[in-house]
Every structure is written in C-alpha cells, then in structure tokens.
Design a protein around this motif. Structure first.
Motif, mmCIF file in Angstrom:
data_model
loop_
_atom_site.group_PDB
_atom_site.id
_atom_site.type_symbol
_atom_site.label_atom_id
_atom_site.label_comp_id
_atom_site.label_asym_id
_atom_site.label_seq_id
_atom_site.Cartn_x
_atom_site.Cartn_y
_atom_site.Cartn_z
ATOM 1 N N ASN A 3 0.810 -1.221 0.000
ATOM 2 C CA ASN A 3 0.000 0.000 0.000
ATOM 3 C C ASN A 3 0.842 1.269 0.000
ATOM 4 N N THR A 4 2.017 1.198 0.572
ATOM 5 C CA THR A 4 2.926 2.352 0.487
ATOM 6 C C THR A 4 3.330 2.554 -0.969
ATOM 7 N N GLU A 41 -9.492 -8.489 2.643
ATOM 8 C CA GLU A 41 -10.271 -8.630 1.411
ATOM 9 C C GLU A 41 -9.481 -8.080 0.223
ATOM 10 N N ALA A 42 -8.893 -6.908 0.402
ATOM 11 C CA ALA A 42 -8.129 -6.284 -0.685
ATOM 12 C C ALA A 42 -7.004 -7.209 -1.144
ATOM 13 N N MET A 43 -6.334 -7.838 -0.165
ATOM 14 C CA MET A 43 -5.247 -8.770 -0.498
ATOM 15 C C MET A 43 -5.792 -9.934 -1.326
ATOM 16 N N ALA A 44 -6.925 -10.454 -0.906
ATOM 17 C CA ALA A 44 -7.525 -11.595 -1.610
ATOM 18 C C ALA A 44 -7.891 -11.214 -3.048
ATOM 19 N N TYR A 45 -8.290 -9.969 -3.252
ATOM 20 C CA TYR A 45 -8.648 -9.507 -4.594
ATOM 21 C C TYR A 45 -7.448 -8.964 -5.375
ATOM 22 N N LYS A 46 -6.246 -9.058 -4.761
ATOM 23 C CA LYS A 46 -5.022 -8.591 -5.423
ATOM 24 C C LYS A 46 -5.078 -7.104 -5.755
ATOM 25 N N LEU A 47 -5.653 -6.338 -4.851
ATOM 26 C CA LEU A 47 -5.773 -4.897 -5.090
ATOM 27 C C LEU A 47 -5.211 -4.100 -3.911
ATOM 28 N N PRO A 48 -4.619 -2.938 -4.207
ATOM 29 C CA PRO A 48 -4.255 -2.034 -3.113
ATOM 30 C C PRO A 48 -5.541 -1.603 -2.382
ATOM 31 N N ILE A 49 -5.421 -1.264 -1.127
ATOM 32 C CA ILE A 49 -6.586 -0.882 -0.332
ATOM 33 C C ILE A 49 -7.297 0.333 -0.938
ATOM 34 N N PHE A 50 -6.548 1.204 -1.572
ATOM 35 C CA PHE A 50 -7.139 2.431 -2.148
ATOM 36 C C PHE A 50 -8.026 2.123 -3.344
ATOM 37 N N TYR A 77 -9.453 -1.078 -3.786
ATOM 38 C CA TYR A 77 -10.493 -2.002 -3.333
ATOM 39 C C TYR A 77 -11.553 -1.302 -2.483
ATOM 40 N N ALA A 78 -11.125 -0.493 -1.541
ATOM 41 C CA ALA A 78 -12.082 0.164 -0.631
ATOM 42 C C ALA A 78 -11.515 1.516 -0.229
ATOM 43 N N SER A 79 -11.687 2.454 -1.137
ATOM 44 C CA SER A 79 -11.054 3.763 -1.033
ATOM 45 C C SER A 79 -11.453 4.541 0.232
ATOM 46 N N ASP A 80 -12.671 4.266 0.734
ATOM 47 C CA ASP A 80 -13.162 5.002 1.909
ATOM 48 C C ASP A 80 -12.990 4.233 3.214
ATOM 49 N N SER A 81 -12.428 3.037 3.137
ATOM 50 C CA SER A 81 -12.295 2.219 4.347
ATOM 51 C C SER A 81 -11.344 2.880 5.341
ATOM 52 N N ALA A 82 -11.461 2.448 6.585
ATOM 53 C CA ALA A 82 -10.580 2.964 7.638
ATOM 54 C C ALA A 82 -9.113 2.722 7.274
ATOM 55 N N ALA A 99 -7.758 2.403 4.289
ATOM 56 C CA ALA A 99 -7.337 3.280 3.190
ATOM 57 C C ALA A 99 -7.040 4.681 3.730
ATOM 58 N N GLN A 100 -7.931 5.178 4.574
ATOM 59 C CA GLN A 100 -7.707 6.504 5.178
ATOM 60 C C GLN A 100 -6.398 6.506 5.966
ATOM 61 N N ASP A 101 -6.200 5.448 6.746
ATOM 62 C CA ASP A 101 -5.028 5.408 7.623
ATOM 63 C C ASP A 101 -3.728 5.257 6.824
ATOM 64 N N TYR A 102 -3.756 4.431 5.789
ATOM 65 C CA TYR A 102 -2.534 4.265 4.984
ATOM 66 C C TYR A 102 -2.205 5.537 4.198
ATOM 67 N N ARG A 103 -3.257 6.221 3.723
ATOM 68 C CA ARG A 103 -3.019 7.508 3.059
ATOM 69 C C ARG A 103 -2.309 8.473 4.016
ATOM 70 N N ALA A 104 -2.854 8.563 5.220
ATOM 71 C CA ALA A 104 -2.271 9.478 6.219
ATOM 72 C C ALA A 104 -0.850 9.054 6.584
ATOM 73 N N MET A 105 -0.638 7.750 6.694
ATOM 74 C CA MET A 105 0.691 7.262 7.063
ATOM 75 C C MET A 105 1.711 7.621 5.988
#
Ligand SMILES: Nc1ncnc2c1ncn2[C@@H]1O[C@H](COP(=O)(O)OP(=O)(O)O)[C@@H](O)[C@H]1O
Ligand SMILES: [Mg+2]
Length: 257
Positions: A24-25, A225-234, A236-241, A243-249
C-alpha cells in the motif's frame, strides 16, 4: 536532479503488516502526481506481496540478483507506474547461495546500480521476510530508509531495538546515509476495549521518541479482502478505515524522508 528513495519495510516479527504496508505504500506513492514510477520488491520467499499483487510468477528476484535472468525478464508491470519484482518459494535457495558469497551484502545495491534503477524509479519499496535474513541485510545496505510497522503487542515491539541496532551497525560500516523513516502501529484497536493498545503506543513513544509516527493503522477487515482480490486498499475500498489510515501514514512518511 531527482533522487531515488529506497524504503525497506522491516520488522523481525511476522504478522505485523509488513506486506500490507509495502504494497500500500508503493501503491499510494505511485498515485502521486510527481511520481514517475514505483517498484515493489518482494524479498520474502513466502511471496505474499507477489501473491497479493500480480499473483503467480515464472521468474523471481533471486534469479535477477545472481545474474541468471535479465531485469526485464523478471519485473512485472502491476498497475500504472507500479512495477513488481516478484518472489517465489525458490528464493530461499538463492538466498542461501548468496549468503555464502564474499561481500554478499552489497549484491542488491550493485544490481540496482548496474541496471540503472535511478533512471527508472523514484521509489523502491522492499517487503522482507520476518527475520533479519541475508536478503533483509542486503536491503539495509541498498536502502535510504527503513520503515518499521509494528503491532501493539509486547513481542512485536521487542524486535524494534534489534532493528535499530542493526541500522546503527550498517550505518557505521556500509551505509552512513541510512535513516529510520519511522515506527508506526498497525492492527490498532482504537475502541475503549483496547486501552491496552494506546498504552502500548505511549510506552513505545517514551522508548523511541520521535521515531514513532503519529499515524496508526486501524484493524480493518478490508485489508484482508483487498489482499484476496489482489488490489491495493485504495482501489479495493477507497473510503475504508485502512485506506484513510494508509493515506495518512504515507503522507506523514513523505514529510519524514
Ligand atoms: N490493518 C489491518 N487490519 C486487519 N488485518 C490486517 C491489517 N494489517 C494486516 N492485516 C492482516 O494481518 C495478516 C498479516 O499481515 P502481513 O502484511 O502479511 O504481515 P507480515 O508481512 O508482517 O507477516 C494478514 O492476514 C493481513 O491481511
Ligand atoms: Mg509478509
């Protein structure tokens, strides 16, 4: 002139979200307008980063390291501006052979130089196995920064001192420019039930001061779930907690590079 940033994601414990963090980074850095291109290197023979991005692979990073395969034969384009240098189970055997060579610790740095990574990538993010293996050690010599995800558990935190010691040794001997970009908490329960988590974070701040980042990554089912779908969290679920946290990190990380 541009300078390539090489971030090795390290914690000698498993299950602290090294792989999730590396993927995700890299993904978030690739979405930055100013970024030309990002590479994710999977340096774990368990190949979790590979599995959760490009899936299966034929060639692997070990073959490139020892010169059996050209870079172009191993690297795989995953997404826009985002390449993956994949791993496979066989990487373990290659790592053993590499560790037996003299001056093995320089191998990654040299291979990157020879193949002109500077001209290809702005960021290289490396996912490691959960121990200070031969390969992990070569990343400390090649990297500009070490990023340390940790879980709010006693056994995860205890590994940090070990990593910092290795960084200090590597700095003295091989790579004076190596920096610790930060330590941050993953799988964080912010609910009232997890008073213990915030105590753990406070204790870690006391021990490691400014090395501990402000950002924490909440425990969030979307990550799996994102890992299972082979997608970055952003993606797969752009508004998820998460995704928000990794963006901020990563935004915080960028201010610390
Ligand atoms: N923020 C999070 N919320 C929920 N599950 C997470 C989170 N971060 C990681 N995980 C899960 O924890 C497990 C370990 O994560 P992983 O990135 O594979 O750790 P490591 O590479 O350090 O061994 C995986 O199943 C992953 O999906
Ligand atoms: Mg992993």
């Amino acid at each position: 002139m541009r300078h390539m940033t090489i971030i090795t994601v390290m914690n000698n414990k498993g299950g602290v979200a090294k792989t999730v963090t590396a993927i995700n980074t890299a993904a978030y850095l690739a979405t930055q307008e100013t970024t030309k291109r990002v590479l994710l290197i999977d340096f774990d023979a368990q190949a979790n980063s590979t599995g959760a991005t490009i899936g299966e692979t034929t060639n692997h990073v070990g073959e490139w390291l020892v010169g059996e395969k050209q870079y172009s034969e191993v690297v795989v384009k995953y997404m826009e501006k985002f390449d993956v240098l994949p791993a496979k189970r066989a990487l373990d055997t290659y790592a053993k052979a590499i560790g037996a060579e003299q001056d093995y610790q320089f191998i990654l740095r040299e291979r990157m130089e020879e193949d002109g990574f500077e001209t290809m990538y702005d960021y290289v993010v490396i996912d490691n196995a959960p121990s200070l293996t031969t390969l992990a050690y070569t990343t400390f010599i090649a990297a500009t920064h070490v990023l340390i995800p940790t879980a709010p558990e006693e056994f995860s935190i205890s590994g940090i001192t070990n990593i910092l010691q290795t960084v200090a040794n590597v700095r003295k001997r091989y790579n004076p420019a190596l920096k610790v970009a930060g330590i941050f908490f993953t799988k964080y329960h912010s609910s009232y039930r997890s008073r213990i988590d915030s105590d753990m974070v406070a204790g870690t701040r006391e021990a490691y001061g400014d090395l501990v980042m402000e950002s924490t990554i909440r425990n969030n089912v979307s990550v799996k779930e994102a890992m299972a779908y082979k997608l970055p969290i952003f993606t797969y679920a752009s508004d998820s907690a998460a995704a928000q946290d990794y963006r901020a990190m990563v935004q915080e990380l960028l201010t610390r590079l």
